[in-house]
Design a protein around this motif. Structure first.
Motif, short mmCIF file in Angstrom:
data_model
loop_
_atom_site.label_atom_id
_atom_site.label_comp_id
_atom_site.label_asym_id
_atom_site.label_seq_id
_atom_site.Cartn_x
_atom_site.Cartn_y
_atom_site.Cartn_z
N ARG A 134 44.46 48.49 71.19
CA ARG A 134 43.08 48.36 70.74
C ARG A 134 42.50 49.75 70.51
O ARG A 134 43.21 50.74 70.53
CB ARG A 134 42.27 47.55 71.76
CG ARG A 134 42.80 46.14 71.97
CD ARG A 134 42.68 45.28 70.71
NE ARG A 134 43.66 44.22 70.73
CZ ARG A 134 44.52 43.98 69.75
NH1 ARG A 134 44.54 44.73 68.67
NH2 ARG A 134 45.36 42.99 69.82
N ARG A 135 41.22 49.81 70.36
CA ARG A 135 40.58 51.07 69.98
C ARG A 135 40.02 51.79 71.21
O ARG A 135 40.77 52.30 72.00
CB ARG A 135 39.55 50.78 68.91
CG ARG A 135 40.23 50.30 67.62
CD ARG A 135 39.39 49.46 66.68
NE ARG A 135 38.00 49.77 66.61
CZ ARG A 135 37.44 50.65 65.79
NH1 ARG A 135 38.19 51.35 64.97
NH2 ARG A 135 36.14 50.82 65.77
N CYS B 267 36.89 45.17 69.57
CA CYS B 267 37.84 44.93 70.65
C CYS B 267 37.25 43.97 71.68
O CYS B 267 37.94 43.07 72.17
CB CYS B 267 38.22 46.24 71.33
SG CYS B 267 38.90 47.47 70.19
N SER C 8 40.08 51.81 58.75
CA SER C 8 39.86 50.90 59.87
C SER C 8 38.48 50.27 59.80
O SER C 8 38.32 49.09 60.11
CB SER C 8 40.05 51.62 61.20
OG SER C 8 39.05 52.58 61.41
N CYS D 223 34.41 49.25 72.35
CA CYS D 223 34.51 48.94 70.92
C CYS D 223 34.06 47.49 70.69
O CYS D 223 34.63 46.57 71.27
CB CYS D 223 35.96 49.12 70.47
SG CYS D 223 36.35 48.33 68.90
N TYR E 171 50.36 55.36 71.48
CA TYR E 171 50.01 55.00 70.11
C TYR E 171 50.98 55.68 69.14
O TYR E 171 51.48 55.05 68.21
CB TYR E 171 48.56 55.40 69.79
CG TYR E 171 47.53 54.51 70.43
CD1 TYR E 171 46.86 53.55 69.67
CD2 TYR E 171 47.24 54.59 71.78
CE1 TYR E 171 45.93 52.71 70.25
CE2 TYR E 171 46.31 53.76 72.37
CZ TYR E 171 45.66 52.83 71.60
OH TYR E 171 44.74 51.98 72.17
N GLY F 54 40.64 54.08 65.08
CA GLY F 54 41.94 53.51 65.40
C GLY F 54 42.18 52.17 64.74
O GLY F 54 41.24 51.42 64.44
N ALA G 183 40.29 47.45 61.19
CA ALA G 183 39.92 47.37 62.60
C ALA G 183 39.98 45.96 63.19
O ALA G 183 40.10 45.80 64.39
CB ALA G 183 38.53 47.96 62.80
N ALA H 73 45.64 55.57 62.90
CA ALA H 73 44.18 55.62 62.82
C ALA H 73 43.83 56.10 61.42
O ALA H 73 44.64 56.73 60.75
CB ALA H 73 43.61 56.59 63.85
N ARG I 230 36.95 56.99 66.62
CA ARG I 230 36.58 55.58 66.46
C ARG I 230 37.39 54.90 65.35
O ARG I 230 37.12 53.77 65.01
CB ARG I 230 35.10 55.46 66.12
CG ARG I 230 34.18 55.91 67.21
CD ARG I 230 32.72 55.78 66.78
NE ARG I 230 31.84 56.15 67.85
CZ ARG I 230 31.32 55.30 68.74
NH1 ARG I 230 31.60 54.03 68.65
NH2 ARG I 230 30.53 55.73 69.68
#
Length: 195
Positions: free
Chosen positions: A38-39, A46, A109, A43, A98, A148, A170, A105, A146
């Protein structure tokens, strides 16, 4: 060039520490593992997604799947969320895992219109929760950014990736129904079949 994991490829064996404490073994020798990337902590997209996973967590565990969720946030930011979730969170502020798993990213997104509905709904729900003092707002500055993209991997006990999805925006992640379908697809394969 990304290092994305495709079905049939094996993930590296490692032991992680969950934000709330305890060790997490990858792969899980006792069954299927759903790795979610997830981010950042707080988020809205998320949070919206994880609410759907929590609502159906009993179904997921009944299917023999254990959840592990990565965030590119520091552990102290994730701890308030970890205490409320029925599955472990892993802090990866340096984005080591990641990179290792090929999770990317980028501006797409948030710029992709397919993500906008989830952004709007997630923000509204989170604002209400913050106003009711049920959660704190996310940090304005996110050390790992932000932008991702999400990713989902279903991993067998032997470390073999059974199914994978790398998000194009996203909100491009497996729903619970898609996860359970991937589990059913795996279980319906003939014994000894290699995916």
């Amino acid at each position: 060039m990304t290092r994305r994991f495709t079905p049939g490829r094996r993930i590296p064996a490692t032991t992680l520490t969950a934000v709330a404490g305890g060790e997490i073994r990858l792969p899980d020798p006792d069954g299927l593992l759903h790795l979610q990337f997830r981010r950042f902590a707080g988020c809205p997209i998320c949070n919206l997604h994880l609410r759907s996973v929590v609502r159906r967590h009993d179904e997921i565990t009944a299917a023999g799947v254990r959840e592990v969720v990565f965030f590119h946030s520091p552990a102290d930011e994730l701890l308030p969320y970890a205490e409320e979730l029925p599955f472990p969170l892993v802090a990866d502020p340096e984005r080591r895992f990641y990179r290792e798993f090929g999770v990317e990213a980028g501006p797409r997104s948030l710029l992709d219109p397919r993500a906008w509905r989830a952004i709007l709904l997630g923000v509204v729900l989170d604002v209400v929760a913050v106003l009711r003092r049920r959660q704190r707002p996310p940090r304005l500055r996110q050390p790992a950014g932000r932008l991702g993209l999400p990713a989902d991997l279903l991993v067998a006990a032997d470390g073999r990736v059974l199914a994978a999805r790398y998000g194009a925006h996203a909100d491009d992640q497996w729903s619970v129904d898609e996860l359970l379908a991937a589990v059913r697809d795996h279980r319906s394969e003939p014994a000894g079949a290699d995916t």
